[in-house]
Design a protein around this motif. Structure first.
Motif, PDB file in Angstrom:
ATOM      1  N   SER A 326     -19.535 -71.274 -69.730  1.00 56.20           N
ATOM      2  CA  SER A 326     -20.207 -72.053 -68.682  1.00 56.20           C
ATOM      3  C   SER A 326     -21.523 -71.397 -68.287  1.00 56.20           C
ATOM      4  N   LYS A 327     -21.489 -70.091 -68.087  1.00 55.28           N
ATOM      5  CA  LYS A 327     -22.676 -69.339 -67.683  1.00 55.28           C
ATOM      6  C   LYS A 327     -23.758 -69.411 -68.761  1.00 55.28           C
ATOM      7  N   LYS A 328     -23.353 -69.245 -70.016  1.00 55.86           N
ATOM      8  CA  LYS A 328     -24.319 -69.264 -71.112  1.00 55.86           C
ATOM      9  C   LYS A 328     -24.938 -70.655 -71.266  1.00 55.86           C
ATOM     10  N   LEU A 329     -24.127 -71.691 -71.113  1.00 53.70           N
ATOM     11  CA  LEU A 329     -24.645 -73.051 -71.225  1.00 53.70           C
ATOM     12  C   LEU A 329     -25.639 -73.346 -70.109  1.00 53.70           C
ATOM     13  N   TYR A 330     -25.309 -72.918 -68.900  1.00 53.45           N
ATOM     14  CA  TYR A 330     -26.214 -73.129 -67.766  1.00 53.45           C
ATOM     15  C   TYR A 330     -27.546 -72.421 -68.013  1.00 53.45           C
ATOM     16  N   GLU A 331     -27.472 -71.171 -68.414  1.00 50.61           N
ATOM     17  CA  GLU A 331     -28.692 -70.393 -68.637  1.00 50.61           C
ATOM     18  C   GLU A 331     -29.511 -70.968 -69.786  1.00 50.61           C
ATOM     19  N   THR A 332     -28.829 -71.466 -70.821  1.00 46.38           N
ATOM     20  CA  THR A 332     -29.550 -72.028 -71.965  1.00 46.38           C
ATOM     21  C   THR A 332     -30.252 -73.321 -71.592  1.00 46.38           C
ATOM     22  N   LEU A 333     -29.534 -74.224 -70.946  1.00 48.49           N
ATOM     23  CA  LEU A 333     -30.129 -75.524 -70.633  1.00 48.49           C
ATOM     24  C   LEU A 333     -31.242 -75.387 -69.596  1.00 48.49           C
ATOM     25  N   THR A 334     -31.000 -74.634 -68.531  1.00 46.98           N
ATOM     26  CA  THR A 334     -32.056 -74.457 -67.531  1.00 46.98           C
ATOM     27  C   THR A 334     -33.228 -73.666 -68.111  1.00 46.98           C
ATOM     28  N   GLY A 335     -32.945 -72.770 -69.044  1.00 46.96           N
ATOM     29  CA  GLY A 335     -34.020 -72.037 -69.713  1.00 46.96           C
ATOM     30  C   GLY A 335     -34.914 -72.962 -70.518  1.00 46.96           C
ATOM     31  N   ILE A 336     -34.311 -73.929 -71.211  1.00 48.24           N
ATOM     32  CA  ILE A 336     -35.086 -74.931 -71.954  1.00 48.24           C
ATOM     33  C   ILE A 336     -35.877 -75.801 -70.979  1.00 48.24           C
ATOM     34  N   GLN A 337     -35.213 -76.230 -69.910  1.00 51.17           N
ATOM     35  CA  GLN A 337     -35.857 -77.126 -68.954  1.00 51.17           C
ATOM     36  C   GLN A 337     -37.071 -76.491 -68.292  1.00 51.17           C
ATOM     37  N   LYS A 338     -37.032 -75.180 -68.079  1.00 50.66           N
ATOM     38  CA  LYS A 338     -38.131 -74.499 -67.399  1.00 50.66           C
ATOM     39  C   LYS A 338     -39.055 -73.760 -68.363  1.00 50.66           C
ATOM     40  N   GLY A 339     -38.885 -74.006 -69.664  1.00 54.94           N
ATOM     41  CA  GLY A 339     -39.785 -73.411 -70.634  1.00 54.94           C
ATOM     42  C   GLY A 339     -39.580 -71.933 -70.860  1.00 54.94           C
ATOM     43  N   GLU A 340     -38.438 -71.396 -70.443  1.00 53.46           N
ATOM     44  CA  GLU A 340     -38.159 -69.972 -70.616  1.00 53.46           C
ATOM     45  C   GLU A 340     -37.535 -69.683 -71.978  1.00 53.46           C
ATOM     46  N   ILE A 341     -36.959 -70.715 -72.583  1.00 58.50           N
ATOM     47  CA  ILE A 341     -36.311 -70.601 -73.891  1.00 58.50           C
ATOM     48  C   ILE A 341     -36.942 -71.617 -74.824  1.00 58.50           C
ATOM     49  N   GLU A 342     -37.057 -71.276 -76.093  1.00 59.05           N
ATOM     50  CA  GLU A 342     -37.627 -72.196 -77.076  1.00 59.05           C
ATOM     51  C   GLU A 342     -36.873 -73.535 -77.071  1.00 59.05           C
ATOM     52  N   ASP A 343     -37.624 -74.612 -77.016  1.00 60.79           N
ATOM     53  CA  ASP A 343     -37.037 -75.952 -77.021  1.00 60.79           C
ATOM     54  C   ASP A 343     -36.945 -76.448 -78.466  1.00 60.79           C
ATOM     55  N   LYS A 344     -35.947 -75.964 -79.165  1.00 64.19           N
ATOM     56  CA  LYS A 344     -35.796 -76.329 -80.573  1.00 64.19           C
ATOM     57  C   LYS A 344     -35.385 -77.797 -80.765  1.00 64.19           C
ATOM     58  N   PHE A 345     -34.953 -78.441 -79.678  1.00 61.08           N
ATOM     59  CA  PHE A 345     -34.515 -79.839 -79.764  1.00 61.08           C
ATOM     60  C   PHE A 345     -35.625 -80.829 -79.405  1.00 61.08           C
ATOM     61  N   ASN A 346     -36.774 -80.307 -78.980  1.00 61.68           N
ATOM     62  CA  ASN A 346     -37.899 -81.155 -78.553  1.00 61.68           C
ATOM     63  C   ASN A 346     -37.503 -82.106 -77.420  1.00 61.68           C
ATOM     64  N   TRP A 347     -36.850 -81.560 -76.420  1.00 62.40           N
ATOM     65  CA  TRP A 347     -36.365 -82.369 -75.295  1.00 62.40           C
ATOM     66  C   TRP A 347     -37.355 -82.447 -74.146  1.00 62.40           C
ATOM     67  N   THR A 348     -38.162 -81.400 -73.941  1.00 62.62           N
ATOM     68  CA  THR A 348     -39.053 -81.380 -72.780  1.00 62.62           C
ATOM     69  C   THR A 348     -40.315 -82.180 -73.052  1.00 62.62           C
ATOM     70  N   VAL A 349     -40.830 -82.790 -71.976  1.00 61.45           N
ATOM     71  CA  VAL A 349     -42.048 -83.603 -72.045  1.00 61.45           C
ATOM     72  C   VAL A 349     -43.045 -83.062 -71.034  1.00 61.45           C
ATOM     73  N   ASP A 350     -44.218 -82.671 -71.505  1.00 64.41           N
ATOM     74  CA  ASP A 350     -45.284 -82.187 -70.658  1.00 64.41           C
ATOM     75  C   ASP A 350     -45.980 -83.367 -69.991  1.00 64.41           C
ATOM     76  N   VAL A 351     -46.025 -83.412 -68.659  1.00 64.06           N
ATOM     77  CA  VAL A 351     -46.603 -84.562 -67.983  1.00 64.06           C
ATOM     78  C   VAL A 351     -48.099 -84.689 -68.229  1.00 64.06           C
ATOM     79  N   ASP A 352     -48.742 -83.611 -68.684  1.00 63.90           N
ATOM     80  CA  ASP A 352     -50.178 -83.660 -68.917  1.00 63.90           C
ATOM     81  C   ASP A 352     -50.544 -84.054 -70.345  1.00 63.90           C
ATOM     82  N   LYS A 353     -49.527 -84.397 -71.131  1.00 62.53           N
ATOM     83  CA  LYS A 353     -49.799 -84.805 -72.516  1.00 62.53           C
ATOM     84  C   LYS A 353     -49.301 -86.228 -72.766  1.00 62.53           C
TER      85      LYS A 353
END
Length: 353
Positions: A326-353
């Motif tokens: 649970s802890k690892k999943l939380y840290e991984t997903l929030t890390g992707i969401q906040k740009g702290e971890i590589e987004d290998k799934f291409n899930w994040t969208v930059d509002v300025d692009k």
């Protein structure tokens, strides 16, 4: 369609201290009207009250849908959305079920980006915070006749939020609901519509009175198969395998649920989507193979389940502590969401692009 932007010249004072969830709202909102058979008059304007007729059919027949997603301030300064296309696709699916006209998902994503850019100063940066985004559609015909509306509004509002549950990532207590049912296949259980939540309130109040944070719903026919928690999908780690109820028309196809399934598979964890009965969960608890249980959802991200109450049985899972997965999943997903971890799934969208 043209997007008109009318900026407010009366900006609010931003909240200080604990944000809670859904208590504060930013300076602007997006509004679009459905009239004469098409969506039109799209604009970003000052956040404020809506002038509605008392006979508006949403008040009387609950023809409405909504979504929930988030914006984040990345560590490198970018403003990121997380899988907004999935949310807008799901909103259109809900609209189809509720007989609300579908909308152009690309245009609405463009409008959302513009809205977030205007109010980006409302994105909190403290740990475990984000900007919650609430798109919703309401039927606006002025009538008390029980039929589909001819006119609608599509609105998006923004709210800086902290954790959904007061426990944060600490385990929550969940009660298995045995008196009431939430949805059945063929109904609107898969749609994100207010009626699903209104019908759950009685059970939620009963659970709260017994010291539980939420309820875990069973299927509405046989009353034995696990479906979902009131505000989250649910997953069980049993003997190294993560099992989550399959999507068969009565539960929400969670965006976080889908994301976690992808992350688990990328980690090499076996994931199975199938029916799982509460008896099977209890048996796994008794024989020691129920290792972790957790909910997944946009609001809470990951919410570990420390106690599961079913009738007169109380299951304390992983000693009531947050499990390593649970802890690892939380840290991984929030890390992707906040740009702290590589987004290998291409899930994040930059509002300025």
């Amino acid at each position: 369609m043209e997007l008109k932007i009318i900026k407010s010249n009366e900006l609010k004072k931003k909240p200080e201290g604990a944000l809670g969830f859904g208590k504060y709202f930013s300076d602007h909102m997006f509004v679009m009207d459905y009239q004469d058979g098409k969506w039109q008059n799209a604009r970003i304007e000052k956040y404020g009250p809506l002038l509605m007729d008392p006979s508006m059919c949403t008040f009387h027949y609950a023809q409405e849908t909504f979504e929930g997603l988030k914006a984040y301030k990345a560590v490198d300064g970018r403003t990121l959305l997380f899988r907004p296309n999935k949310n807008f696709a799901r909103l259109n699916k809900s609209n189809e079920r509720l007989c609300i006209p579908t909308f152009d998902e690309d245009f609405v994503l463009y409008a959302l980006k513009e809205l977030v850019k205007i109010d980006r100063d409302w994105i909190p940066t403290e740990p475990n915070t984000s900007l919650y985004i609430r798109p919703f559609c309401i039927a606006t015909d002025e009538t008390v006749g029980a039929h589909t509306s001819h006119n609608y509004k599509f609105i998006i509002i923004l709210s800086p939020v902290g954790t959904y549950y007061k426990e944060g990532l600490n385990p929550v207590k969940i009660m298995v609901e045995t008196n009431y049912v939430r949805a059945v296949k063929g109904g609107v259980g898969f749609a994100k519509t207010g009626g699903n939540y209104a019908s759950s309130l009685r059970a939620q109040e009963d659970a709260a009175a017994k010291g539980y944070s939420q309820v875990l719903w069973l299927d509405g026919v046989e009353r034995k198969y696990v479906e979902e928690v009131g505000t989250m999908n649910v997953m069980f780690k049993i003997n190294g395998e993560v099992i989550t109820p399959s999507l068969e028309g009565s539960i929400l196809a969670g965006v976080t649920r889908d994301s976690i399934i992808h992350v688990l598979k990328d980690m090499g964890v076996k994931v199975t989507e199938r029916k799982i009965s509460i008896d099977e969960v209890y048996e796994a608890y008794l024989n020691g193979t129920l290792e972790e249980a957790f909910g997944t959802g946009t609001a809470a991200v990951i919410s570990p389940i420390g106690v599961l109450g079913w009738k007169d049985k109380v299951m304390t899972i992983n000693n009531g502590e947050t499990g390593p997965l649970s802890k690892k999943l939380y840290e991984t997903l929030t890390g992707i969401q906040k740009g702290e971890i590589e987004d290998k799934f291409n899930w994040t969208v930059d509002v300025d692009k």
